[in-house]
Design a protein around this motif. Structure first.
Motif, PDB file in Angstrom:
ATOM      1  N   ASP A 279       0.821  -1.207   0.000  1.00  0.00           N
ATOM      2  CA  ASP A 279       0.000   0.000   0.000  1.00  0.00           C
ATOM      3  C   ASP A 279       0.852   1.252   0.000  1.00  0.00           C
ATOM      4  N   ARG A 280       1.952   1.242   0.759  1.00  0.00           N
ATOM      5  CA  ARG A 280       2.807   2.431   0.800  1.00  0.00           C
ATOM      6  C   ARG A 280       3.429   2.702  -0.571  1.00  0.00           C
ATOM      7  N   LEU A 281       3.922   1.638  -1.210  1.00  0.00           N
ATOM      8  CA  LEU A 281       4.501   1.818  -2.543  1.00  0.00           C
ATOM      9  C   LEU A 281       3.422   2.120  -3.573  1.00  0.00           C
ATOM     10  N   GLY A 282       2.263   1.455  -3.422  1.00  0.00           N
ATOM     11  CA  GLY A 282       1.197   1.622  -4.410  1.00  0.00           C
ATOM     12  C   GLY A 282       0.591   3.007  -4.425  1.00  0.00           C
ATOM     13  N   ALA A 283       0.701   3.744  -3.323  1.00  0.00           N
ATOM     14  CA  ALA A 283       0.082   5.062  -3.258  1.00  0.00           C
ATOM     15  C   ALA A 283       0.681   6.013  -4.291  1.00  0.00           C
ATOM     16  N   TRP A 284       2.010   6.112  -4.306  1.00  0.00           N
ATOM     17  CA  TRP A 284       2.620   7.033  -5.290  1.00  0.00           C
ATOM     18  C   TRP A 284       2.639   6.432  -6.684  1.00  0.00           C
ATOM     19  N   TYR A 285       2.709   5.107  -6.790  1.00  0.00           N
ATOM     20  CA  TYR A 285       2.695   4.461  -8.103  1.00  0.00           C
ATOM     21  C   TYR A 285       1.363   4.710  -8.807  1.00  0.00           C
ATOM     22  N   THR A 286       0.271   4.675  -8.048  1.00  0.00           N
ATOM     23  CA  THR A 286      -1.052   4.946  -8.613  1.00  0.00           C
ATOM     24  C   THR A 286      -1.126   6.349  -9.199  1.00  0.00           C
ATOM     25  N   VAL A 287      -0.584   7.312  -8.492  1.00  0.00           N
ATOM     26  CA  VAL A 287      -0.596   8.690  -8.974  1.00  0.00           C
ATOM     27  C   VAL A 287       0.174   8.803 -10.292  1.00  0.00           C
ATOM     28  N   ILE A 288       1.356   8.182 -10.360  1.00  0.00           N
ATOM     29  CA  ILE A 288       2.158   8.223 -11.596  1.00  0.00           C
ATOM     30  C   ILE A 288       1.377   7.627 -12.763  1.00  0.00           C
ATOM     31  N   ALA A 289       0.743   6.450 -12.509  1.00  0.00           N
ATOM     32  CA  ALA A 289       0.018   5.781 -13.590  1.00  0.00           C
ATOM     33  C   ALA A 289      -1.150   6.634 -14.091  1.00  0.00           C
ATOM     34  N   LEU A 290      -1.901   7.231 -13.180  1.00  0.00           N
ATOM     35  CA  LEU A 290      -3.044   8.037 -13.585  1.00  0.00           C
ATOM     36  C   LEU A 290      -2.604   9.296 -14.339  1.00  0.00           C
ATOM     37  N   VAL A 291      -1.522   9.903 -13.881  1.00  0.00           N
ATOM     38  CA  VAL A 291      -1.017  11.107 -14.573  1.00  0.00           C
ATOM     39  C   VAL A 291      -0.563  10.758 -15.986  1.00  0.00           C
ATOM     40  N   LEU A 292       0.176   9.662 -16.123  1.00  0.00           N
ATOM     41  CA  LEU A 292       0.642   9.264 -17.453  1.00  0.00           C
ATOM     42  C   LEU A 292      -0.527   8.852 -18.345  1.00  0.00           C
ATOM     43  N   GLY A 293      -1.509   8.140 -17.775  1.00  0.00           N
ATOM     44  CA  GLY A 293      -2.678   7.763 -18.565  1.00  0.00           C
ATOM     45  C   GLY A 293      -3.435   8.980 -19.067  1.00  0.00           C
ATOM     46  N   ALA A 294      -3.644   9.946 -18.172  1.00  0.00           N
ATOM     47  CA  ALA A 294      -4.324  11.181 -18.576  1.00  0.00           C
ATOM     48  C   ALA A 294      -3.521  11.929 -19.629  1.00  0.00           C
ATOM     49  N   LEU A 295      -2.195  11.914 -19.501  1.00  0.00           N
ATOM     50  CA  LEU A 295      -1.336  12.587 -20.485  1.00  0.00           C
ATOM     51  C   LEU A 295      -1.479  11.938 -21.856  1.00  0.00           C
ATOM     52  N   GLY A 296      -1.468  10.607 -21.900  1.00  0.00           N
ATOM     53  CA  GLY A 296      -1.621   9.917 -23.184  1.00  0.00           C
ATOM     54  C   GLY A 296      -2.952  10.210 -23.836  1.00  0.00           C
ATOM     55  N   TRP A 297      -4.015  10.249 -23.006  1.00  0.00           N
ATOM     56  CA  TRP A 297      -5.360  10.555 -23.524  1.00  0.00           C
ATOM     57  C   TRP A 297      -5.391  11.980 -24.069  1.00  0.00           C
ATOM     58  N   ALA A 298      -4.770  12.903 -23.315  1.00  0.00           N
ATOM     59  CA  ALA A 298      -4.776  14.303 -23.743  1.00  0.00           C
ATOM     60  C   ALA A 298      -3.982  14.502 -25.029  1.00  0.00           C
ATOM     61  N   ILE A 299      -2.868  13.824 -25.165  1.00  0.00           N
ATOM     62  CA  ILE A 299      -2.032  13.976 -26.361  1.00  0.00           C
ATOM     63  C   ILE A 299      -2.744  13.463 -27.599  1.00  0.00           C
ATOM     64  N   SER A 300      -3.386  12.288 -27.459  1.00  0.00           N
ATOM     65  CA  SER A 300      -3.968  11.625 -28.624  1.00  0.00           C
ATOM     66  C   SER A 300      -5.460  11.874 -28.788  1.00  0.00           C
ATOM     67  N   GLY A 301      -6.139  12.234 -27.698  1.00  0.00           N
ATOM     68  CA  GLY A 301      -7.593  12.340 -27.742  1.00  0.00           C
ATOM     69  C   GLY A 301      -8.259  10.983 -27.786  1.00  0.00           C
ATOM     70  N   ASP A 302      -7.496   9.908 -27.595  1.00  0.00           N
ATOM     71  CA  ASP A 302      -8.026   8.540 -27.691  1.00  0.00           C
ATOM     72  C   ASP A 302      -8.031   7.912 -26.294  1.00  0.00           C
ATOM     73  N   PRO A 303      -9.203   7.555 -25.740  1.00  0.00           N
ATOM     74  CA  PRO A 303      -9.248   6.961 -24.399  1.00  0.00           C
ATOM     75  C   PRO A 303      -8.551   5.605 -24.325  1.00  0.00           C
ATOM     76  N   MET A 304      -8.335   4.962 -25.492  1.00  0.00           N
ATOM     77  CA  MET A 304      -7.632   3.690 -25.476  1.00  0.00           C
ATOM     78  C   MET A 304      -6.180   3.867 -25.010  1.00  0.00           C
ATOM     79  N   ARG A 305      -5.635   5.065 -25.196  1.00  0.00           N
ATOM     80  CA  ARG A 305      -4.291   5.337 -24.687  1.00  0.00           C
ATOM     81  C   ARG A 305      -4.298   5.234 -23.151  1.00  0.00           C
ATOM     82  N   PHE A 306      -5.358   5.787 -22.557  1.00  0.00           N
ATOM     83  CA  PHE A 306      -5.473   5.723 -21.090  1.00  0.00           C
ATOM     84  C   PHE A 306      -5.575   4.270 -20.640  1.00  0.00           C
ATOM     85  N   LEU A 307      -6.410   3.481 -21.337  1.00  0.00           N
ATOM     86  CA  LEU A 307      -6.562   2.078 -20.983  1.00  0.00           C
ATOM     87  C   LEU A 307      -5.240   1.331 -21.141  1.00  0.00           C
ATOM     88  N   ALA A 308      -4.507   1.617 -22.228  1.00  0.00           N
ATOM     89  CA  ALA A 308      -3.212   0.952 -22.444  1.00  0.00           C
ATOM     90  C   ALA A 308      -2.250   1.239 -21.295  1.00  0.00           C
TER      91      ALA A 308
END
Length: 633
Positions: free
Chosen positions: A246-275
């Motif tokens: 849980d301690r490690l997963g807390a910051w890892y979750t934030v990184i994953a969500l930020v990168l997913g949102a970034l991919g979606w924003a760059i491409s406009g494709d929600p599949m980037r977020f899912l990937a």
């Protein structure tokens, strides 16, 4: 796939993980999800159906079973600042939004299985109280033969405690002469002699002689009941621990969500977020850490250590304060002769041989020590006749043609007033006074001696394990505890401490860092349950074993050192798997952000990472040779 918080207690626990797993809500969801996935695969690969006709089992189980799990995960995330499960919940929601029902169902399976096993593990507290309840006296025998329930005993009732029976209530002996084993309740290592006027406590084990006692307190106010209440309070108020995943997963979750949102924003494709979230699924945490813990449990078992609470393996190597009970932990838990002070005109071996001869016919709590010392010296024991052990008169008999009596100081002074000046000053520990032909002959003194390796082990802990505070907490007399502390090198001493007092001391120290409590008696159970890590030395008491996080079967301090090293090994390899796996996942997430990994390719990459993390974690159980660096020689 489960986090370390989701592992069940050791199978010897009272709680039965399999039974709980199948009867709990999360267990039902797990089984239903497995069935749904199998039906889905049959409809897809076996029958060749597509669309809704293929996915309806998954949709049903995700909607019905996944919704309550998501609520639980979100509630826990708010309370614990997030963890590995939070990202899994996001993955479920994203998969549902994009119609990826198989991905969603697999993650539901992962979460529900973990929650079911966690519920099994949390039954440990109930198991401890159940063990206390099983051991509690249930019936009492009133004088006259009437058997009544313990709760019906009133103050002033006269009761008969039969041989080898548990004393039902606190009281006072009014007839009979025998002994009771109170060691698990008081912390003192001796079987205590009982005669008229002696106090008895509920839960003590009577010896070979029936005793008549008068109840001085009802069962609900007895010593045993107070220990049960203290343990219940300790279990209900145990501070929550954030686990490694849980301690490690807390910051890892934030990184994953930020990168997913970034991919979606760059491409406009929600599949980037899912990937991104697919490749980010925290399997190195959800699998790698538990595999490391399972390996550590196996490694500990091979060395005679039973791990009952797997979560303790994350903390044992990091404790900075260790609290020792005295009896059975730093000592052997049995009295031995330390000195024989002989009066002028008598020889030490002569007195010891005579005393050992008559002690062959005694149930005195120190008889074993006297007989053992004589045997160790190879003494020939003279013949004995006319043995008697009457209340207030000590043990008497004819030994080698002379009249011998083993009694206390008061009796000795009454029979031989000159002995007052000849006997040594009263010291800590226990003693027996020997009179031959009613003349003072010797004082035999006893102590519960420290383990041979105890002093070196105490010195070893700060040097090799970073322990900066050690103390002895005991229900025994202060003189005895300070004697032991001086022998083994411990500065801080708490003597004459009740179970409630031990609990309070542990709580105070918990506020300053991770703690470990070592004990072996029922009176230690509340303190064990409250410390960061509770360790039972020996498995003689089921109550103590239930309350402990780990049980060292042979009561060896070297095995305790093994446990500390196993914990350190587990943490080191688990961190390698978790951080290494997450590092590779971050690389995959970055590739997914720029469209270089599709969701399917991300899933394949994640599986490769998972296998690597699992293989590395499996190394925990593969230790060769000794783990301990403690040399007791």
């Amino acid at each position: 796939m489960v986090t370390s918080a989701h592992l069940p207690a050791h199978p010897t626990a009272t709680a039965r993980p399999g039974k709980i797993f199948l009867s709990s809500r999360d267990g039902v969801i797990t089984v239903a999800t497995l069935v749904a996935i199998v039906i889905h695969l049959v409809l897809w690969l076996g029958v060749g159906l597509e669309g809704w006709a293929r996915d309806w089992p998954l949709v049903l189980v995700v909607v019905v079973g996944g919704a309550p799990l998501l609520v639980d995960v979100l509630r826990n995330a708010i309370r614990t600042r997030g963890g590995a499960d939070t990202l899994a919940a996001v993955s479920i929601a994203t998969s549902v939004a994009l119609g990826e029902w198989l991905v969603a169902a697999i993650i539901v399976l992962m979460l529900s299985g973990g929650e079911a096993l966690e519920e099994a593990a949390t039954k440990r507290a109930t198991g401890t109280l159940d063990a206390l309840a099983r051991r509690a006296p249930a019936t009492a025998h009133r004088v006259g033969g009437e058997e009544v329930a313990v709760e019906d005993v009133a103050v002033g009732d006269e009761l008969v405690v039969l041989p080898h029976e548990l004393c039902p209530v606190d009281g006072e002996v009014i007839a009979g002469h025998g002994s009771m084993d109170e060691s698990y309740l008081t912390g003192e290592p001796y079987v205590v002699s009982k005669s008229k006027g002696a106090q008895v406590i509920s839960g003590a084990v009577n010896g070979d002689t029936p005793l008549t006692v008068v109840a001085t307190a009802p069962a609900r106010d007895s010593r045993y009941a107070r220990i049960v209440g203290t343990l219940r309070e300790a279990e209900e108020n145990r501070p929550p621990m954030r686990r490694l995943a849980d301690r490690l997963g807390a910051w890892y979750t934030v990184i994953a969500l930020v990168l997913g949102a970034l991919g979606w924003a760059i491409s406009g494709d929600p599949m980037r977020f899912l990937a991104v979230v697919v490749v980010a699924t925290p399997c190195p945490l959800l699998i790698g850490v538990p595999v490391a813990i399972i390996g550590a449990i196996s490694l500990a078992a091979k060395r005679g250590i039973i791990v009952r609470n797997p979560g303790m393996l994350e903390n044992a190597a990091q404790v900075t304060t260790i609290m020792f009970d005295k009896t059975g932990t730093l000592t052997y838990g049995r009295p031995s002769i330390t000195d024989i002070h002989v009066a002028p005109g008598f020889e030490e071996d002569e007195v010891l041989a005579a005393a050992a001869s008559i002690e062959r016919y005694s149930r005195h709590p120190l008889a074993d020590a006297i007989r053992g010392e004589a045997a160790g010296r190879g003494l020939e024991l003279p013949d004995v006749a006319a043995v008697s052990e009457k209340p207030g008169q000590g043990l008497t008999g004819e030994v080698g043609g002379r009249f011998l009596r083993i009694a206390n100081r008061r009796t000795a002074v009454e029979l031989d007033p000159a002995s007052r000046d000849l006997m040594p000053k009263s010291a800590a520990g226990m003693e027996s006074v020997v009179l031959i032909d009613e003349r003072y002959a010797a004082v035999i003194q006893f102590r519960d001696e420290p383990r041979a390796e105890a002093e070196k082990f105490i010195a070893h802990l700060p040097e090799k394990h970073g322990v900066d505070k050690m103390m002895i907490i005991s229900g025994d007399r202060e003189s005895e505890v300070r004697y032991l502390a001086g022998r083994v090198g411990v500065d801080e001493v708490h003597a004459g401490v009740s179970p409630e007092g031990k609990l309070a001391i542990v709580r105070r120290n918990n506020a300053h860092g991770k703690t470990m409590f070592l004990g072996d008696g029922i009176n230690d159970a509340p303190a064990m349950a409250t410390a960061t890590v509770g360790v039972a030395m020996g498995s003689d008491s089921d109550v103590t074993s239930e309350a402990a996080d780990a049980v060292i079967l042979d009561s060896s301090l070297e095995r305790l050192d093994d446990l500390l090293h196993i914990s350190a090994r587990m943490r080191r390899i688990a961190l390698q798997s978790a951080l290494g796996g997450m590092g590779l996942s971050v690389v995959g997430m970055i590739l997914a952000v720029f469209g270089l990994l599709t969701p399917l390719a991300g899933a394949v990459a994640q599986e490769v990472i998972d296998v690597a993390a699992i293989l590395n974690s499996a190394r925990v159980a593969m230790a060769r040779g000794p783990l301990s660096d403690f040399d007791e020689d």
